[in-house]
Design an enzyme around this catalytic site. Sequence first.
Site, PDB file in Angstrom:
ATOM      1  N   ILE A 167       0.820  -1.431  -0.133  1.00 18.09           N
ATOM      2  CA  ILE A 167       0.136   0.043   0.110  1.00 18.09           C
ATOM      3  C   ILE A 167       0.697   1.271   0.064  1.00 18.09           C
ATOM      4  CG2 ILE A 167      -1.841   1.111   1.101  1.00 18.09           C
ATOM      5  CD1 ILE A 167      -2.598  -1.689   0.258  1.00 18.09           C
ATOM      6  N   GLU A 168       2.007   1.195   0.725  1.00 12.86           N
ATOM      7  CA  GLU A 168       2.853   2.592   1.168  1.00 12.86           C
ATOM      8  C   GLU A 168       3.486   2.666  -0.314  1.00 12.86           C
ATOM      9  OE1 GLU A 168       3.184   4.770   3.300  1.00 12.86           O
ATOM     10  OE2 GLU A 168       1.918   3.826   4.881  1.00 12.86           O
TER      11      GLU A 168
END
Length: 555
Positions: A174-175
Amino acid sequence: MEERVQMKQTLSAFHVRPLARLSLLLITALLGACASTVPLQEPTSSSERNALPRNWAQSPSSPQTPAVAPTQSAAAESSNEAANLALLEDSLRPGVKIELNENEAQPDLWVRLRNGFAMENLENDLVRKAETWYSSRPDYVQRMTDRGGRYLFHIAEEVEKRGMPTELALLPFIESAFNPQALSTAKASGMWQFVPATGRDFDLKQNIFRDDRRDVLASTRAALDYLGRLHKIFGDWHLALAAYNWGQGNVQRAIARNQKAGLPTDYESLRMPDETRYYIPKLQAVKNIVLAPQKFALTLPPVANHPFFLSVNLDRDMDVDLAARLAGMRVEEFKQFNPQMNKPVMLAAGTNQILLPYDNARTFAQALAAHRGPLASWTAWSVPRTMSPQAAAKEVGMSEASLREINKIPPRMLVKKGSTLLVPRAAHRIEDVSEHLADHAAINLAPDTPPLRRLSLKAGKKDSVASVAARYKVSPAQVAEWNKVGVKSTFKPGQTVVVFTAPKASTKRVAQAKSNSKSSAAAKPAKSVRKPSSGRAVVASASQSNGTARQMTRQ
């Protein structure tokens, strides 16, 4: 089969100190094995590669022995080296017995992650939206999971050591899409996207030589430490993740607002920015895809349940290009495992280990043992006094253009005293960079302009910050700052006002110039001035009120 296992055990002893000794030990072991066995082939099948050992680290090495004379037999050399072998153990699980064919190394790592999922599931429209986004981009998911396969084993090990849910191992999807070089518009960097201030809070060094926010091992340690702290504060993983994305203080204030209004304080009940609102649904979507990829018409690449890379100690400063070449890797590929480097040299005092894939670690050790010549062509130099890049380049023996480029010095700037510059090694600069410089190196620049002169004057009637600024051609903000007053302030008559201006010609030169001007005027005959037909005459008058000359027209 036993010979092959024995060979693999020998080749697994890589994480040793110093590197040169590691390489000699490895080559010696290979020679000893070859003396009594049929030459073995490289493990090429996926099953053979899946049997590779875990990441090894060596306990403090024994003192080095003198170099063996070339005439010494290979058998005697092998015997001498074998006598000095140090204890090897798993750096992630010290004391665990070495078992190359252990059962737990065989399953796919995705299975291990699924078994460790423990966070409460989130079910809402944002989760469905994220699932649709990922499932409609199979090429993106393939690239992301291929990258993640390099680092997932290490992250899973660290998550499990802390007793955390393995969903957290998916957070870099996600990051940063598992890109350790990722940099956001908010200056968040690395696989775990630390902003500079938070990185410093968790001891991630950021200087001209390296940025530990991009370091695979250091950033993973810091991210899990941070998440663990947030979970202790909020007691809920969803709130902890929201704080990781939005900030601890923001989540605490959102909770306080809901408490004051008598509203629930769970993640879904808080008012927060859209990015944070969508953050955990994206993680839930990735979790759902890992649980059942076929449901979304996606295929996850197999990821073996053992380390993708080995950690190799770095005892001397070394050029990045040379390290990549010794490992048989392209520089770009080398940097995927060691992305923290800001300069073309790695400093042993700051980066005491490098990460290499298993086969490349072996290649590196063998090539390093055979390498003759310097390991580093660059070093750090502390600027002894404030100087121009041109003067600094001349002092260290390189071109000004090269000095500016390698140290990113913009035009019209001076390098201030105490700054650290990267310069070529020379006969009088052969020592490795010290730990202090490796950890605290910085470059400080100053505009390449003449120093300002401090003036103290008495304010006149109706003098203000604005009028003084206009008189001396500086900004009102500067005058206000110099005198610790507001931009719209006025000065009392007789009040001392401080102004900084560019230096003018010396009084002696000005007086000489006036004297020369008068002498020249006295030597020339006066000219008659004819009155213009319009009846207007031009007269020069010096205004004493503001020290400037004005041209006045009289009718």
